[in-house]
Write a protein that holds these residues in place. Structure first.
Motif, mmCIF file in Angstrom:
data_model
loop_
_atom_site.group_PDB
_atom_site.id
_atom_site.type_symbol
_atom_site.label_atom_id
_atom_site.label_comp_id
_atom_site.label_asym_id
_atom_site.label_seq_id
_atom_site.Cartn_x
_atom_site.Cartn_y
_atom_site.Cartn_z
ATOM 1 N N UNK A 1 0.834 -1.210 0.000
ATOM 2 C CA UNK A 1 0.000 0.000 0.000
ATOM 3 C C UNK A 1 0.862 1.250 0.000
ATOM 4 N N UNK A 2 1.915 1.255 0.830
ATOM 5 C CA UNK A 2 2.778 2.432 0.918
ATOM 6 C C UNK A 2 3.499 2.719 -0.384
ATOM 7 N N UNK A 3 4.061 1.678 -1.009
ATOM 8 C CA UNK A 3 4.781 1.867 -2.268
ATOM 9 C C UNK A 3 3.834 2.346 -3.363
ATOM 10 N N UNK A 4 2.687 1.671 -3.490
ATOM 11 C CA UNK A 4 1.754 2.053 -4.557
ATOM 12 C C UNK A 4 1.247 3.469 -4.364
ATOM 13 N N UNK A 5 0.961 3.849 -3.119
ATOM 14 C CA UNK A 5 0.426 5.188 -2.875
ATOM 15 C C UNK A 5 1.462 6.260 -3.171
ATOM 16 N N UNK B 1 0.838 6.951 5.252
ATOM 17 C CA UNK B 1 2.000 7.113 6.119
ATOM 18 C C UNK B 1 1.693 6.885 7.585
ATOM 19 N N UNK B 2 0.422 6.988 7.968
ATOM 20 C CA UNK B 2 0.036 6.793 9.368
ATOM 21 C C UNK B 2 -0.488 5.392 9.647
ATOM 22 N N UNK C 1 13.223 10.995 -11.955
ATOM 23 C CA UNK C 1 14.236 11.076 -10.896
ATOM 24 C C UNK C 1 13.583 11.105 -9.521
ATOM 25 N N UNK C 2 12.477 11.828 -9.405
ATOM 26 C CA UNK C 2 11.787 11.903 -8.115
ATOM 27 C C UNK C 2 11.192 10.544 -7.735
ATOM 28 N N UNK C 3 10.677 9.803 -8.722
ATOM 29 C CA UNK C 3 10.146 8.471 -8.422
ATOM 30 C C UNK C 3 11.264 7.508 -8.054
ATOM 31 N N UNK C 4 12.394 7.601 -8.736
ATOM 32 C CA UNK C 4 13.525 6.738 -8.398
ATOM 33 C C UNK C 4 14.033 7.034 -6.996
ATOM 34 N N UNK D 1 13.159 6.518 0.516
ATOM 35 C CA UNK D 1 12.234 7.122 1.477
ATOM 36 C C UNK D 1 11.814 6.095 2.517
ATOM 37 N N UNK D 2 11.447 6.583 3.697
ATOM 38 C CA UNK D 2 11.015 5.667 4.761
ATOM 39 C C UNK D 2 9.687 5.043 4.365
#
Length: 546
Positions: free
Chosen positions: A301-305, A353-354, A537-540, A545-546
């Motif tokens: 869920x976190x990665x897809x979001x 994130x929560x 670049x931002x997606x890579x 990211x945490x």
């Protein structure tokens, strides 16, 4: 009066019994659970004569077994604890090996995806690079699905093991109940002498039962043993045995509960069981299997979001704004099958994130609803629409006291993950806006490429002009459509700082240097910006990211 012959016969008969007992011990030296027996002797009743009491020989008082009840209880307790930890460790090792295997674990698939994203950032116009990213995206989704299936398969295996354990316990319990009956009858027939071999056989059965579940023994005056399992659930009372079974959970029919059937009916005792293999299975499910599958779903869920959020802030090769790379996660809410009210609940993920990897229980009471986080017992009073731990529940209808709902925000996250892109041109590698100074500018001011945070107000006709006013140290901004604003900029103090404009994607950028009075800078839709790689670049970068 007993004579010498009678005394001799008593000795011969007595020690013949002792020899028989010794032979019995030797013959059963390899018999499981056999306790060595010995003959207890005592003098025969003496007879009174004119010269006083005269002995009349020896007799067998009883045949007793070498048995220490304290040690037997310790052995059963140790057996129960060892079996619980052994099966817990075996199942936990399977999960550990699954997640650490480089061939099937998640890390290589995720690394392959982000490596392909970096290759796209290096050459955003390359169709082969885009096709490679599409393949790696599918591979990552498939890996999530594969791992989730492994967890689901392990859950099915655990259900089968629970069924097998309850069947074995029932068989042993019936055997002990029958053994109780035989022991009581043997003691009655012998005038209170213990049937040692039957007692040994019962001990063997009891040890086998302790391997499956923690058992407490309560001896009865007639020689029978009453057995209680877990936290005091009656399994055997004299010659009567209760029955264990499995039944679908009241909230999740795919997760079995253990139930006990006795004269009072059938009731779930899952949370009452301790020790033995059956407790090890239940502990593994609660401690590792459920949280592990939840965490896998949380990661999906976190990665897809996060990828969706960033992808939607970019532009693809067709000059279209980025769509969703992955599907929007759903939040399952399971109503208890025993609910009597008309209430229903639906869930929405508000902030990934929560989210936590915990399950939650929503319970209806006289004062309203209470939401409990099951991982640590944290409780909140809950009203429809409240946001807790990143999700919200919409409650409709009327609940009766005792109604409840099981909320699993992340359990199905990995299973439900799907890729929404099938055309490699649809990967939004470019930024949707570009900025450039006017060719006629006289100063040395430069502008960075803008980043956007909201594309809802962004259109292909976006064209923003910033004109510098050196007297007021500000930009006069024409947002298009007759909308204007100003933006403070002091070259001495604001150079390199972050500036943000309202609307049109809320472009954020920085100015450096000193523009001359009247210098202009243009921010417009990045039409035909096929070589732009800012969004890729931002997606890579999300890999870190945490």
């Amino acid at each position: 009066m007993a004579g010498l012959f009678d005394i001799g016969v008593s000795g011969l008969m007595t020690f013949q019994r002792a020899l028989n007992t010794t032979g019995h011990n030797i013959a059963n030296s390899d018999t499981e659970g056999y306790s060595r027996q010995r003959v207890s002797l005592s003098t025969q009743i003496p007879q009174l004569s004119g010269g006083g009491w005269v002995g009349s020989g020896v007799k067998v008082n009883t045949v007793e077994r070498f048995y220490d009840n304290f040690l037997a209880t310790q052995v059963r307790s140790t057996q129960s604890a060892s079996s619980e930890l052994g099966i817990y460790s075996a199942h936990a090792s399977n999960i550990d090996n699954l997640l650490s295997d480089t061939n099937v674990s998640l890390d290589p698939a995720m690394q392959g995806f982000f490596d392909a994203m970096q290759v796209l950032a290096d050459d955003p116009t390359s169709i082969p690079a885009r096709q490679s990213l599409l393949s790696e995206s599918h591979a990552m989704v498939d890996r999530f699905h594969g791992l989730d299936r492994q967890f689901s398969d392990k859950r099915e295996q655990l259900n089968q093991a629970l069924n097998a354990a309850t069947t074995e316990i029932n068989g042993v319990a019936r055997s002990i109940a029958q053994m109780n009956k035989s022991i009581v009858e043997a003691i009655g027939a012998s005038g209170d002498d213990e049937p040692n071999d039957l007692l040994d056989q019962r001990d063997v059965l009891l040890k086998e039962l302790a391997r499956q579940v923690d058992v407490t023994v309560v001896p009865q005056d007639d020689g029978a043993w009453n057995l209680f399992i877990g936290k005091g659930q009656p399994l055997v009372l004299g010659s009567d045995a209760a029955t264990l079974s499995t039944q679908p959970g009241t909230n999740d029919v795919g997760q079995l509960d253990v139930a006990l059937t006795d004269l009072n009916g059938t009731h779930a005792i899952t949370d009452q069981l301790t020790g033995g293999e059956i407790s090890g299975l239940l502990s593994f499910r609660a401690d590792i299997l459920d949280p592990g599958q939840n965490r896998l779903g949380l990661l999906a869920i976190g990665i897809s979001d996060q990828l969706n959020r960033q992808h939607q802030l970019g532009m693809d090769l067709n000059d279209d704004l980025g769509g969703q790379m992955f599907n929007t996660p759903q939040l399952p809410v399971l109503a208890n099958g025993n609910n009597t009210g008309s209430a229903s609940a639906t869930g929405t993920i508000v902030n990934t994130g929560a989210l936590t990897a915990s399950d939650y229980l929503l319970e209806a009471g006289a004062g309203g609803y209470t939401l409990t986080r099951l991982s640590d017992g944290q409780r909140w009073a809950y009203n429809s629409g409240d946001i807790r731990d990143g999700f919200s529940l919409n409650l409709t209808g009327t609940a009766n006291g005792g109604d409840d709902f099981l909320v699993r925000p992340t359990r199905n996250g990995a299973e439900a993950l799907t890729l929404q892109i099938s055309d490699p041109r649809k990967f939004a590698a470019a930024g949707p806006l570009r900025a450039a100074p006017d060719a006629a500018n006289r100063g040395n001011g430069t502008v960075s490429q803008p980043a956007v945070s909201d594309v809802s107000s962004l259109t292909t006709s976006t064209n923003i002009t910033l004109t510098f006013d050196a007297t007021l140290n500000q930009f006069n901004v024409d947002l298009g459509g007759g909308s204007t604003t100003t933006l403070s900029y002091n070259p001495d103090t604001d150079s390199g700082g972050r500036l943000t404009l309202p609307g049109h994607g809320n472009p954020a950028f920085s100015m450096t240097g000193t523009p001359a009075d009247g210098d202009r800078f243009n921010i417009q839709f990045n039409t035909n910006g096929v070589g732009d790689n800012r969004n890729a670049l931002l997606m890579a970068e999300l890999q870190h990211a945490a």
